[in-house]
Design an enzyme around this catalytic site. Structure first.
Site, PDB file in Angstrom:
ATOM      1  N   ASN A   9       1.036  -1.065  -0.018  1.00 21.54           N
ATOM      2  CA  ASN A   9       0.163   0.171   0.085  1.00 21.54           C
ATOM      3  C   ASN A   9       0.753   1.319  -0.162  1.00 21.54           C
ATOM      4  O   ASN A   9       1.639   1.507   0.998  1.00 21.54           O
ATOM      5  CB  ASN A   9      -0.904  -0.052   1.082  1.00 21.54           C
ATOM      6  CG  ASN A   9      -1.628   1.165   1.498  1.00 21.54           C
ATOM      7  OD1 ASN A   9      -1.776   2.195   0.673  1.00 21.54           O
ATOM      8  ND2 ASN A   9      -2.364   1.435   2.377  1.00 21.54           N
ATOM      9  N   LYS A  11       0.147   4.330  -0.220  1.00 26.30           N
ATOM     10  CA  LYS A  11      -0.449   5.513   0.445  1.00 26.30           C
ATOM     11  C   LYS A  11      -0.345   6.872  -0.265  1.00 26.30           C
ATOM     12  O   LYS A  11      -0.217   6.471  -1.612  1.00 26.30           O
ATOM     13  CB  LYS A  11       0.109   5.561   1.894  1.00 26.30           C
ATOM     14  CG  LYS A  11      -0.004   4.299   2.575  1.00 26.30           C
ATOM     15  CD  LYS A  11      -0.025   4.725   4.202  1.00 26.30           C
ATOM     16  CE  LYS A  11       0.078   3.340   4.881  1.00 26.30           C
ATOM     17  NZ  LYS A  11       0.119   3.411   6.168  1.00 26.30           N
ATOM     18  N   HIS A  96      -9.396   0.604   4.916  1.00 22.17           N
ATOM     19  CA  HIS A  96      -8.079   0.914   5.580  1.00 22.17           C
ATOM     20  C   HIS A  96      -8.306   1.836   6.863  1.00 22.17           C
ATOM     21  O   HIS A  96      -9.155   2.519   6.895  1.00 22.17           O
ATOM     22  CB  HIS A  96      -7.021   1.477   4.623  1.00 22.17           C
ATOM     23  CG  HIS A  96      -5.924   1.628   5.175  1.00 22.17           C
ATOM     24  ND1 HIS A  96      -5.233   2.578   6.295  1.00 22.17           N
ATOM     25  CD2 HIS A  96      -4.670   0.600   5.135  1.00 22.17           C
ATOM     26  CE1 HIS A  96      -4.115   2.222   6.336  1.00 22.17           C
ATOM     27  NE2 HIS A  96      -3.584   1.037   5.781  1.00 22.17           N
ATOM     28  N   GLU A  98      -6.901   4.177   8.035  1.00 21.17           N
ATOM     29  CA  GLU A  98      -6.712   5.808   7.576  1.00 21.17           C
ATOM     30  C   GLU A  98      -8.050   6.226   7.125  1.00 21.17           C
ATOM     31  O   GLU A  98      -8.424   7.471   7.380  1.00 21.17           O
ATOM     32  CB  GLU A  98      -5.639   5.907   6.943  1.00 21.17           C
ATOM     33  CG  GLU A  98      -4.189   5.674   7.668  1.00 21.17           C
ATOM     34  CD  GLU A  98      -3.123   5.226   6.950  1.00 21.17           C
ATOM     35  OE1 GLU A  98      -3.092   5.350   5.695  1.00 21.17           O
ATOM     36  OE2 GLU A  98      -1.998   4.863   7.706  1.00 21.17           O
ATOM     37  N   GLU A 168      -5.366  -5.645  10.496  1.00 23.94           N
ATOM     38  CA  GLU A 168      -4.460  -4.763  10.652  1.00 23.94           C
ATOM     39  C   GLU A 168      -4.715  -3.935  11.982  1.00 23.94           C
ATOM     40  O   GLU A 168      -5.223  -3.018  12.057  1.00 23.94           O
ATOM     41  CB  GLU A 168      -4.265  -3.475   9.711  1.00 23.94           C
ATOM     42  CG  GLU A 168      -4.098  -4.280   8.257  1.00 23.94           C
ATOM     43  CD  GLU A 168      -3.593  -3.405   7.347  1.00 23.94           C
ATOM     44  OE1 GLU A 168      -2.284  -3.016   7.094  1.00 23.94           O
ATOM     45  OE2 GLU A 168      -3.922  -1.945   7.058  1.00 23.94           O
ATOM     46  N   GLY A 174       2.438   1.780  10.802  1.00 17.26           N
ATOM     47  CA  GLY A 174       3.354   3.100  10.888  1.00 17.26           C
ATOM     48  C   GLY A 174       4.144   3.339  12.085  1.00 17.26           C
ATOM     49  O   GLY A 174       4.480   4.430  12.100  1.00 17.26           O
ATOM     50  N   SER A 214       3.467  -2.648  10.246  1.00 17.28           N
ATOM     51  CA  SER A 214       4.734  -2.779  10.348  1.00 17.28           C
ATOM     52  C   SER A 214       5.592  -4.008   9.941  1.00 17.28           C
ATOM     53  O   SER A 214       6.542  -4.372  10.840  1.00 17.28           O
ATOM     54  CB  SER A 214       5.121  -2.023  11.882  1.00 17.28           C
ATOM     55  OG  SER A 214       4.899  -1.197  12.284  1.00 17.28           O
TER      56      SER A 214
HETATM   57  C1  PEP Z   1      -0.778  -0.183   6.430  1.00 20.52           C
HETATM   58  O1  PEP Z   1      -0.528   0.980   5.955  1.00 20.52           O
HETATM   59  O2  PEP Z   1      -1.552  -0.997   5.955  1.00 20.52           O
HETATM   60  C2  PEP Z   1       0.510  -0.466   6.937  1.00 20.52           C
HETATM   61  C3  PEP Z   1       0.518  -1.740   7.628  1.00 20.52           C
HETATM   62  O3  PEP Z   1       1.580   0.445   7.066  1.00 20.52           O
HETATM   63  P1  PEP Z   1       2.809  -0.162   7.747  1.00 20.52           P
HETATM   64  O4  PEP Z   1       3.585  -1.437   7.251  1.00 20.52           O
HETATM   65  O5  PEP Z   1       3.723   1.074   7.497  1.00 20.52           O
HETATM   66  O6  PEP Z   1       2.671  -0.225   9.123  1.00 20.52           O
END
Ligand code: PEP
Length: 254
Positions: A9, A11, A96, A98, A168, A174, A214
């Protein structure tokens, strides 16, 4: 046996030139990905058309980060399933955290988007996960159960076979703080159990459940080795071809 799906992703990162560079890098590395792994890239909308052209004939699949629940119309700033398909998209990330947190997306809205994607031949990657406060309050299973029931409401069994769930935990996105393999496996098993109850065991055994939060080259192998973890949704570490490849190359056949 379930395939392993590793999706990146991007973003709101990468202009056209930067996208081209990253796509070329991922494409080159994906040639040596394990055969059991499907690699998906989800660039921003502005790079989808370029990505569709560059990835033609490559095993790397294309996905988008969001999609409207409407077919078309006066919805300024929105992107439809038809527009996504015209660029070569096969996947679309929906719900997601976000999108939930900053744009007020609810389970009901995500459910409409998922149905629209499925009705039009796109494969939704539907995100669920608890906040830190919810985890610390001991209500992770309750939160994820409510989300799953809401986002999957009214989806038929044949359509469910084309859904990917991304677990997630919001506190791990992040932040550099990933769920431990055991913490992630526990929730993945609960999600599979719930899908089994809502549909059937044989269907639940087929559904791909990704972990996101992460994921990095140095923690991917252990996470992906868990029985119910069938892939990863990767944010930060997918922005460089080498680190993304470090993740998809670490997936061992189970
Ligand atoms: C995500 O945005 O779905 C995500 C898992 O981000 P990150 O890997 O940076 O934690």
């Amino acid at each position: 046996m379930r395939k392993t799906v590793i999706a990146g992703n991007w973003k709101m990162f990468k202009d056209l030139k930067e996208s081209e560079e990253l796509l070329q890098g991922v494409k080159a590395q994906a040639a040596s990905a394990p055969s059991s792994v499907t690699v998906v890239v989800c660039p921003p909308f502005t790079s989808l058309s370029l990505a569709g052209s560059l990835l033609k004939g490559s095993p790397v699949k294309l996905g988008a980060q969001n999609m409207s629940e409407h077919d078309e119309g006066a919805f300024t700033g929105e992107i439809s399933w038809k527009m996504l398909k015209s660029t070569g998209c096969e996947y679309v990330i929906l719900g997601h955290s976000e999108r939930r947190q900053y744009y007020g997306e609810t389970d009901a809205k995500i459910n409409l988007k998922a149905k629209k994607a499925l009705a039009n031949g796109l494969l939704p990657i539907i995100c669920v996960g608890e906040t830190l406060k919810e985890r610390e309050g001991g209500i992770t299973e309750q939160i994820v159960t409510t989300q799953i029931k809401g986002v999957l409401d009214g989806i038929s069994a044949p359509d469910m076979e084309r859904v990917t769930i991304a677990y997630e935990p919001v506190w791990a996105i992040g932040t550099g703080k990933n769920a431990t393999p055991a913490q992630a496996q526990e929730v993945h098993a609960q999600i599979r159990g719930l899908i089994s109850k809502l549909f059937s065991k044989s269907l639940a055994d087929k559904v791909v459940i990704q972990y996101g939060g992460s994921v990095k080259p140095d923690n991917a192998a252990e996470l992906l080795a868990q029985t119910d973890i069938d892939g990863a949704l990767v944010g930060g570490a997918c922005l460089k071809a080498d680190s993304f490849a470090g993740i998809f190359k670490s997936a061992k056949k189970k």
